[in-house]
Design a protein around this motif. Structure first.
Motif, PDB file in Angstrom:
ATOM      1  N   SER A  64       0.821  -1.205   0.000  1.00  0.00           N
ATOM      2  CA  SER A  64       0.000   0.000   0.000  1.00  0.00           C
ATOM      3  C   SER A  64       0.859   1.261   0.000  1.00  0.00           C
ATOM      4  O   SER A  64       2.077   1.211   0.191  1.00  0.00           O
ATOM      5  CB  SER A  64      -0.924  -0.009   1.222  1.00  0.00           C
ATOM      6  N   ASP A  65       0.197   2.389  -0.198  1.00  0.00           N
ATOM      7  CA  ASP A  65       0.874   3.689  -0.192  1.00  0.00           C
ATOM      8  C   ASP A  65       0.359   4.603   0.908  1.00  0.00           C
ATOM      9  O   ASP A  65       1.001   5.594   1.247  1.00  0.00           O
ATOM     10  CB  ASP A  65       0.668   4.389  -1.541  1.00  0.00           C
ATOM     11  N   TYR A  92       7.441   5.204   6.546  1.00  0.00           N
ATOM     12  CA  TYR A  92       6.177   5.253   5.817  1.00  0.00           C
ATOM     13  C   TYR A  92       5.693   6.700   5.741  1.00  0.00           C
ATOM     14  O   TYR A  92       5.536   7.360   6.767  1.00  0.00           O
ATOM     15  CB  TYR A  92       5.145   4.368   6.521  1.00  0.00           C
ATOM     16  N   HIS A  94       2.784   8.360   4.079  1.00  0.00           N
ATOM     17  CA  HIS A  94       1.427   8.894   3.990  1.00  0.00           C
ATOM     18  C   HIS A  94       0.441   8.106   4.851  1.00  0.00           C
ATOM     19  O   HIS A  94       0.398   6.882   4.774  1.00  0.00           O
ATOM     20  CB  HIS A  94       0.949   8.860   2.537  1.00  0.00           C
ATOM     21  N   ASP A 153      -3.595  10.594  -2.001  1.00  0.00           N
ATOM     22  CA  ASP A 153      -3.349   9.825  -3.218  1.00  0.00           C
ATOM     23  C   ASP A 153      -2.792  10.712  -4.327  1.00  0.00           C
ATOM     24  O   ASP A 153      -2.000  10.246  -5.157  1.00  0.00           O
ATOM     25  CB  ASP A 153      -4.642   9.151  -3.679  1.00  0.00           C
ATOM     26  N   VAL A 156       0.818  10.778  -3.698  1.00  0.00           N
ATOM     27  CA  VAL A 156       1.401   9.479  -4.053  1.00  0.00           C
ATOM     28  C   VAL A 156       1.582   9.372  -5.569  1.00  0.00           C
ATOM     29  O   VAL A 156       2.644   8.956  -6.060  1.00  0.00           O
ATOM     30  CB  VAL A 156       0.511   8.324  -3.544  1.00  0.00           C
ATOM     31  N   TYR A 160       4.945   8.716  -7.888  1.00  0.00           N
ATOM     32  CA  TYR A 160       5.107   7.586  -8.812  1.00  0.00           C
ATOM     33  C   TYR A 160       5.442   8.064 -10.231  1.00  0.00           C
ATOM     34  O   TYR A 160       6.178   7.383 -10.955  1.00  0.00           O
ATOM     35  CB  TYR A 160       3.843   6.735  -8.843  1.00  0.00           C
ATOM     36  N   GLU A 190       6.594  -1.320  -8.707  1.00  0.00           N
ATOM     37  CA  GLU A 190       7.301  -0.405  -7.809  1.00  0.00           C
ATOM     38  C   GLU A 190       7.887   0.777  -8.562  1.00  0.00           C
ATOM     39  O   GLU A 190       7.879   1.904  -8.074  1.00  0.00           O
ATOM     40  CB  GLU A 190       8.441  -1.141  -7.094  1.00  0.00           C
ATOM     41  N   GLY A 227       3.383   2.245  -9.678  1.00  0.00           N
ATOM     42  CA  GLY A 227       2.279   2.395  -8.733  1.00  0.00           C
ATOM     43  C   GLY A 227       1.073   1.550  -9.050  1.00  0.00           C
ATOM     44  O   GLY A 227       0.186   1.382  -8.206  1.00  0.00           O
TER      45      GLY A 227
END
Length: 346
Positions: A64-65, A92, A94, A153, A156, A160, A190, A227
């Motif tokens: 997960s992100d 980590y 977020h 998101d 994120v 990515y 990834e 991602g």
């Protein structure tokens, strides 16, 4: 695609929250919940095998992100503390702290809980995470959680985008056989952009393969960016050749034994010569014996909390890695199982 881990101790309300964010799909030591509507595609992962085992927690976070850390009104217990330690050691980025079962508490008590948690989180990577109160019965606060998830998101996705031109690297979390198609794997890109017909290798088994086809959200695509959660039909390998944690890429280092430059957490139990900590990187893990400890260039019998050291580790299970990969050290016999982190010594 939004990928979320919901973590916390048993009874923290994490599973009820996960069920509100999607429809239950696969279930094992982690349970996945899928949601797709219009342009929104979201996978939520409940580390339901934790706290009995730390592996589901690591797995959920690596897949997960964004993390939702669930804390009930009685405050964090030892396992919530362990979740915080895992997030910090993994750096980590977020997440949101969800104060669950808020309707069973009082506003003043919730304010005090948040203040206490802020003190606990201030020296960690969770220092700037936002707090949301969530009702157990009405689920008031759920819309606010969703709004914050989508805000995170966006960050994120921008991260990515910077990885799309790098060499392809895919972490596999499921492998199975489909009649008429052959080997199919599910995993996360990834970095890089994977293309149909691309020739890669599965590590640590060193199995050459070709990407026959790619699916995203059950739709065929010609390529998938960093991602993305993907389904890959593979040519040249069988499902029994690939396990959870395998990496599909052009090139990885593979070894049974490692030399790691490590930092122990401030809450870690000492590590001694001949101890056998469990080492995690990505979705791979292996018990490894400590053969030698070096502190400030000198050999030592043990290393203590907050100390830096070099650990010489021997194992019997091959691990695939790259120089920049972060290794998480756990002591499964300790009360606080997350012990420290390290990188392969150059």
């Amino acid at each position: 695609m939004t990928k979320i881990a919901i973590i916390g101790s048993e009874g923290s309300g994490r599973t009820s929250l996960a069920a509100k964010l999607g429809k239950k799909s696969t279930a094992a030591d982690i349970t996945m919940y899928d949601y797709a509507k219009n342009d929104v595609v979201m996978t939520t992962i409940d580390a339901n095998g934790y706290p009995k085992s730390v592996k589901p927690l690591v797995t959920a976070l690596q897949l997960s992100d964004i993390a939702l850390l669930c804390i009930p009104p009685q405050g964090p217990d030892a396992f919530a503390g362990e979740c915080i330690m895992a997030l910090d050691l993994m750096q980590y980025k977020h997440g949101i702290v969800v104060l669950t079962k808020a309707d069973t508490s009082y506003p003043y008590a919730q304010e005090e809980l948040q203040k206490n948690l802020q003190k606990i989180l201030s020296p960690t990577t969770l220092a700037n995470w936002e707090f949301v109160n969530l009702s157990t019965e009405s689920f008031e606060g759920l819309d606010e959680i969703k709004e914050k998830i989508f805000e995170l998101d966006e960050q994120v996705n921008s991260e990515y985008e910077k990885l799309n031109d790098k060499p392809v690297r895919i972490t596999v979390d499921q492998s199975f056989n489909v009649t008429g198609i052959g080997c199919v794997v599910l995993g996360i890109v990834e970095q890089g952009t994977v293309n149909a017909k691309e020739k890669l290798t599965a590590y640590p088994a060193d199995k050459p393969l070709e990407v026959r086809s790619i699916q995203m959200h059950d739709e065929d695509v010609k390529n998938a960016p960093a991602g993305a959660r993907v389904g890959l039909a593979l040519k040249g390998v069988q499902s029994k050749d690939i396990e959870r944690g395998f990496i599909i890429s052009e090139k990885e280092e593979v070894a049974e034994s490692l030399v790691l430059e490590c930092t122990l957490s401030s809450f870690a139990s000492p590590l001694k010569i001949s101890d056998v900590p469990h080492i995690f990187t990505g979705l791979q893990s292996s018990p490894m014996r400590i053969e030698k400890i070096e502190i400030d260039g000198k050999e030592a019998e043990q290393v203590n909390a907050s100390q830096q050291c070099i650990l010489h580790l021997s194992g019997s299970h091959e691990i695939a890695y790259r120089q920049q990969d972060r290794f998480i050290i756990t002591n499964l016999d300790a009360k606080q199982r997350f012990t420290g982190y390290g990188f392969v010594k150059e």
